[in-house]
Design a protein around this motif. Structure first.
Motif, PDB file in Angstrom:
ATOM      1  N   ALA A   1       0.854  -1.188   0.000  1.00 26.81           N
ATOM      2  CA  ALA A   1       0.000   0.000   0.000  1.00 26.81           C
ATOM      3  C   ALA A   1       0.887   1.234   0.000  1.00 26.81           C
ATOM      4  O   ALA A   1       2.036   1.193   0.483  1.00 26.81           O
ATOM      5  N   ALA A   2       0.355   2.311  -0.527  1.00 27.49           N
ATOM      6  CA  ALA A   2       1.112   3.566  -0.529  1.00 27.49           C
ATOM      7  C   ALA A   2       1.330   4.021   0.908  1.00 27.49           C
ATOM      8  O   ALA A   2       0.449   3.860   1.766  1.00 27.49           O
ATOM      9  N   ALA A   3       2.477   4.593   1.164  1.00 26.86           N
ATOM     10  CA  ALA A   3       2.775   5.127   2.483  1.00 26.86           C
ATOM     11  C   ALA A   3       1.918   6.364   2.723  1.00 26.86           C
ATOM     12  O   ALA A   3       1.661   7.137   1.797  1.00 26.86           O
ATOM     13  N   ASP A   4       1.451   6.531   3.951  1.00 24.53           N
ATOM     14  CA  ASP A   4       0.689   7.742   4.271  1.00 24.53           C
ATOM     15  C   ASP A   4       1.554   8.971   4.109  1.00 24.53           C
ATOM     16  O   ASP A   4       2.717   8.975   4.465  1.00 24.53           O
ATOM     17  N   ALA A   5       0.978  10.000   3.514  1.00 23.14           N
ATOM     18  CA  ALA A   5       1.734  11.236   3.275  1.00 23.14           C
ATOM     19  C   ALA A   5       1.650  12.169   4.457  1.00 23.14           C
ATOM     20  O   ALA A   5       0.803  12.169   5.241  1.00 23.14           O
TER      21      ALA A   5
END
Length: 105
Positions: free
Chosen positions: A101-105
């Motif tokens: 999953a994309a890392a939280d920004a």
């Protein structure tokens, strides 16, 4: 190990909106099914006419139980009542080997 089931449905481009509307108004019971992990409805944005209904399940047994359930039958009543929108469909099945999953920004 999770499993992904993809219903690849051939839909004429002129019926894409109707196809999406049917999913928007479906019974929506899959979200509460035992072992359900996720759902995506994908419409092509190129020349293809194959829409994908993607579901992810904790196990093959959970998916099989869903397909045999009264909630599944209720969710597919539109198909029986209004006739099919798609001209063909095929179920694809995959084991999930890796997920990122994309890392939280």
């Amino acid at each position: 190990m999770s499993v992904v089931k993809i219903n690849a449905i051939t839909v004429p481009k002129e019926r894409f909106e109707e196809f999406a509307e049917r999913f928007a108004s479906r019974a929506g019971k899959v979200e509460g099914a035992e072992g359900f992990e996720g759902f995506q409805l994908l419409r092509p944005n190129d020349e293809r006419e194959v829409c994908l209904v993607v579901t992810q399940w904790r196990s093959e047994d959970d998916f099989t139980a869903w397909v045999k359930s009264a909630d599944f039958a209720a969710g597919h009543a539109q198909h029986r009542e209004g006739g099919p929108i798609g001209t063909a469909s095929e179920i694809w099945s995959f084991d999930v080997l890796e997920t990122k999953a994309a890392a939280d920004a």
